[in-house]
Scaffold this motif. Sequence first.
Motif, PDB file in Angstrom:
ATOM      1  N   ILE A   1       0.878  -1.180   0.000  1.00 15.99           N
ATOM      2  CA  ILE A   1       0.000   0.000   0.000  1.00 15.99           C
ATOM      3  C   ILE A   1       0.911   1.224   0.000  1.00 15.99           C
ATOM      4  O   ILE A   1       1.484   1.594   1.019  1.00 15.99           O
ATOM      5  CB  ILE A   1      -0.938   0.006   1.224  1.00 15.99           C
ATOM      6  CG1 ILE A   1      -1.755  -1.308   1.264  1.00 15.99           C
ATOM      7  CG2 ILE A   1      -1.870   1.210   1.183  1.00 15.99           C
ATOM      8  CD1 ILE A   1      -2.606  -1.473   2.499  1.00 15.99           C
ATOM      9  N   LYS A   2       1.066   1.843  -1.172  1.00 16.49           N
ATOM     10  CA  LYS A   2       2.086   2.863  -1.351  1.00 16.49           C
ATOM     11  C   LYS A   2       1.597   4.287  -1.060  1.00 16.49           C
ATOM     12  O   LYS A   2       2.398   5.191  -0.870  1.00 16.49           O
ATOM     13  CB  LYS A   2       2.635   2.811  -2.782  1.00 16.49           C
ATOM     14  CG  LYS A   2       3.401   1.516  -3.098  1.00 16.49           C
ATOM     15  CD  LYS A   2       3.946   1.541  -4.510  1.00 16.49           C
ATOM     16  CE  LYS A   2       4.754   0.302  -4.815  1.00 16.49           C
ATOM     17  NZ  LYS A   2       5.282   0.305  -6.198  1.00 16.49           N
ATOM     18  N   ASP A   3       0.297   4.489  -1.053  1.00 15.91           N
ATOM     19  CA  ASP A   3      -0.255   5.830  -0.905  1.00 15.91           C
ATOM     20  C   ASP A   3      -0.157   6.286   0.556  1.00 15.91           C
ATOM     21  O   ASP A   3      -0.906   5.840   1.411  1.00 15.91           O
ATOM     22  CB  ASP A   3      -1.714   5.835  -1.362  1.00 15.91           C
ATOM     23  CG  ASP A   3      -2.276   7.244  -1.484  1.00 15.91           C
ATOM     24  OD1 ASP A   3      -1.710   8.172  -0.869  1.00 15.91           O
ATOM     25  OD2 ASP A   3      -3.293   7.418  -2.184  1.00 15.91           O
ATOM     26  N   GLU A   4       0.787   7.172   0.840  1.00 15.09           N
ATOM     27  CA  GLU A   4       0.977   7.633   2.217  1.00 15.09           C
ATOM     28  C   GLU A   4      -0.212   8.457   2.707  1.00 15.09           C
ATOM     29  O   GLU A   4      -0.495   8.500   3.906  1.00 15.09           O
ATOM     30  CB  GLU A   4       2.269   8.449   2.321  1.00 15.09           C
ATOM     31  CG  GLU A   4       3.529   7.616   2.084  1.00 15.09           C
ATOM     32  CD  GLU A   4       4.791   8.431   2.246  1.00 15.09           C
ATOM     33  OE1 GLU A   4       4.671   9.630   2.569  1.00 15.09           O
ATOM     34  OE2 GLU A   4       5.888   7.879   2.039  1.00 15.09           O
ATOM     35  N   GLU A   5      -0.921   9.116   1.792  1.00 13.24           N
ATOM     36  CA  GLU A   5      -2.076   9.922   2.175  1.00 13.24           C
ATOM     37  C   GLU A   5      -3.290   9.051   2.511  1.00 13.24           C
ATOM     38  O   GLU A   5      -4.149   9.442   3.293  1.00 13.24           O
ATOM     39  CB  GLU A   5      -2.432  10.888   1.037  1.00 13.24           C
ATOM     40  CG  GLU A   5      -1.425  11.994   0.826  1.00 13.24           C
ATOM     41  CD  GLU A   5      -1.345  12.919   2.043  1.00 13.24           C
ATOM     42  OE1 GLU A   5      -2.405  13.294   2.568  1.00 13.24           O
ATOM     43  OE2 GLU A   5      -0.217  13.246   2.455  1.00 13.24           O
ATOM     44  N   PHE A   6      -3.327   7.860   1.900  1.00 13.23           N
ATOM     45  CA  PHE A   6      -4.455   6.946   2.130  1.00 13.23           C
ATOM     46  C   PHE A   6      -3.904   5.519   2.198  1.00 13.23           C
ATOM     47  O   PHE A   6      -4.042   4.731   1.256  1.00 13.23           O
ATOM     48  CB  PHE A   6      -5.485   7.095   1.005  1.00 13.23           C
ATOM     49  CG  PHE A   6      -6.790   6.396   1.287  1.00 13.23           C
ATOM     50  CD1 PHE A   6      -7.638   6.847   2.286  1.00 13.23           C
ATOM     51  CD2 PHE A   6      -7.166   5.289   0.546  1.00 13.23           C
ATOM     52  CE1 PHE A   6      -8.849   6.201   2.533  1.00 13.23           C
ATOM     53  CE2 PHE A   6      -8.368   4.642   0.789  1.00 13.23           C
ATOM     54  CZ  PHE A   6      -9.213   5.091   1.784  1.00 13.23           C
ATOM     55  N   PRO A   7      -3.263   5.159   3.324  1.00 15.02           N
ATOM     56  CA  PRO A   7      -2.565   3.864   3.437  1.00 15.02           C
ATOM     57  C   PRO A   7      -3.514   2.711   3.751  1.00 15.02           C
ATOM     58  O   PRO A   7      -3.381   2.008   4.750  1.00 15.02           O
ATOM     59  CB  PRO A   7      -1.591   4.118   4.592  1.00 15.02           C
ATOM     60  CG  PRO A   7      -2.316   5.078   5.466  1.00 15.02           C
ATOM     61  CD  PRO A   7      -3.115   5.972   4.548  1.00 15.02           C
ATOM     62  N   VAL A   8      -4.519   2.558   2.866  1.00 12.88           N
ATOM     63  CA  VAL A   8      -5.589   1.585   3.101  1.00 12.88           C
ATOM     64  C   VAL A   8      -5.908   0.864   1.800  1.00 12.88           C
ATOM     65  O   VAL A   8      -5.954   1.478   0.737  1.00 12.88           O
ATOM     66  CB  VAL A   8      -6.879   2.274   3.606  1.00 12.88           C
ATOM     67  CG1 VAL A   8      -7.983   1.241   3.860  1.00 12.88           C
ATOM     68  CG2 VAL A   8      -6.618   3.092   4.857  1.00 12.88           C
TER      69      VAL A   8
ATOM     70  N   ALA B   1     -12.440  11.673   4.400  1.00  5.27           N
ATOM     71  CA  ALA B   1     -13.548  11.332   5.306  1.00  5.27           C
ATOM     72  C   ALA B   1     -13.410   9.892   5.807  1.00  5.27           C
ATOM     73  O   ALA B   1     -13.597   9.605   6.997  1.00  5.27           O
ATOM     74  CB  ALA B   1     -14.884  11.513   4.587  1.00  5.27           C
ATOM     75  N   ILE B   2     -13.068   8.979   4.907  1.00  6.06           N
ATOM     76  CA  ILE B   2     -12.899   7.571   5.296  1.00  6.06           C
ATOM     77  C   ILE B   2     -11.750   7.422   6.286  1.00  6.06           C
ATOM     78  O   ILE B   2     -11.851   6.702   7.285  1.00  6.06           O
ATOM     79  CB  ILE B   2     -12.653   6.694   4.050  1.00  6.06           C
ATOM     80  CG1 ILE B   2     -13.934   6.585   3.229  1.00  6.06           C
ATOM     81  CG2 ILE B   2     -12.158   5.308   4.461  1.00  6.06           C
ATOM     82  CD1 ILE B   2     -13.759   5.855   1.904  1.00  6.06           C
ATOM     83  N   LYS B   3     -10.663   8.131   6.021  1.00  3.97           N
ATOM     84  CA  LYS B   3      -9.511   8.042   6.915  1.00  3.97           C
ATOM     85  C   LYS B   3      -9.890   8.524   8.318  1.00  3.97           C
ATOM     86  O   LYS B   3      -9.503   7.914   9.325  1.00  3.97           O
ATOM     87  CB  LYS B   3      -8.352   8.880   6.353  1.00  3.97           C
ATOM     88  CG  LYS B   3      -7.026   8.659   7.051  1.00  3.97           C
ATOM     89  CD  LYS B   3      -5.914   9.402   6.320  1.00  3.97           C
ATOM     90  CE  LYS B   3      -4.581   9.226   7.026  1.00  3.97           C
ATOM     91  NZ  LYS B   3      -3.497   9.964   6.342  1.00  3.97           N
ATOM     92  N   GLY B   4     -10.661   9.615   8.401  1.00  2.72           N
ATOM     93  CA  GLY B   4     -11.099  10.107   9.703  1.00  2.72           C
ATOM     94  C   GLY B   4     -11.985   9.111  10.422  1.00  2.72           C
ATOM     95  O   GLY B   4     -11.859   8.900  11.643  1.00  2.72           O
TER      96      GLY B   4
END
Length: 271
Positions: free
Chosen positions: A12-19, A139-142
Motif C-alpha cells: 500500500i504505497k499511498d501515504e495519504e491513504f494507506p488503506v 472522510a474515510i480516513k477520519g
Amino acid sequence: MRDLSLYEKKIIKDEEFPVQMFKNHIRKPGLYFRIHWHEHLELHYILNGKGSFICDRKTIPVTEGNLVIFNSNVLHEGVSEGDNFEALVIIFEMSSFSKEIADYNVIFQNLIEEDEIIKDIMLSIYKEDVERSHGYRLAIKGKLYDLITYLFRNYVTESLSPRENTLRLHNLGRLNTVVQYIQENYSEPLTNKELADLIHLSEYRFCHLFKESMGKSPINYINEVRLKKAYELIKGKDNSISEIAVMVGFSDYNNFGRLFRKYYGFPPSRT
C-alpha cells in the motif's frame, strides 16, 4: 515458480491513504479467500449473507452486521455459505495510523456482533466509498481513526510481548516452507520426518507446531491438498477416477474414495 506459500504480501504505497479497501461479492457457496497471513490488520464487515471464517484454528460463523477482525501475523481463511455473500474489506497496517497502538502489539477480538457504534461507522465508510464525493478518502480516513480508537478502548483481548511477536513470525515462516513443499510434492509419498527435516525440527515438535498453527495434522492437510487437486482433475474428465487417485498421491483407491466422500459429502463418481 508459482508462489504457493501462506504469506500474502500487501503493498500500500499511498501515504495519504494507506488503506486497501474493496467490496467482496461472492455469488455461490464455497471458498471466499484461501488461507494466508500478512503483517496487516484485515477487517471484514458483512453486508449480506452468511459464511464462516477460520482464524488461528477457530471457526467463526458470520452473518450480516458482523465485524470480523484478523489480527496481523495470524493464519485466516473464509468460506461463503450462500449464493449472495457481500463484505466490505478494509486492510491496513496499524503503524500507518497509530505507532502508539502498533507498539502495543495488541490482539483485537475476532468477532464483534450487534455493536451499533461499529455498524454506524462501517456503513458510513461504505457510503463514502460508494458515493465518492470530493474528499471522500479524507472522510474515510477520519472514520477509520474513530474505529481504531473505539476498538482499542473496547475490544482488545491481549497484547503480545516483542518476543511472542517474533516467535509467531518465525513459526509462520517455517510453515511457509513446509506448505510450499507439500503443494509442489503432494503426488509423492510424504512423511512427517521428511517435512520436519525441512525446517530442522524433531518429528514430534514439527507435528505439534503444525497442528497448533494449522488446526489439523500434517497428513490431514496433505490429504486435503490431494483431494482438492483430484476434484479439479475429475471435473476435467481427462482421466479415470482410479488414475486420478494415483496421480494425486493415493496408493489405495478405497481409501481415496472414503476420504473424498468424507471431505466433499459425495463420492468422486458424482463430481
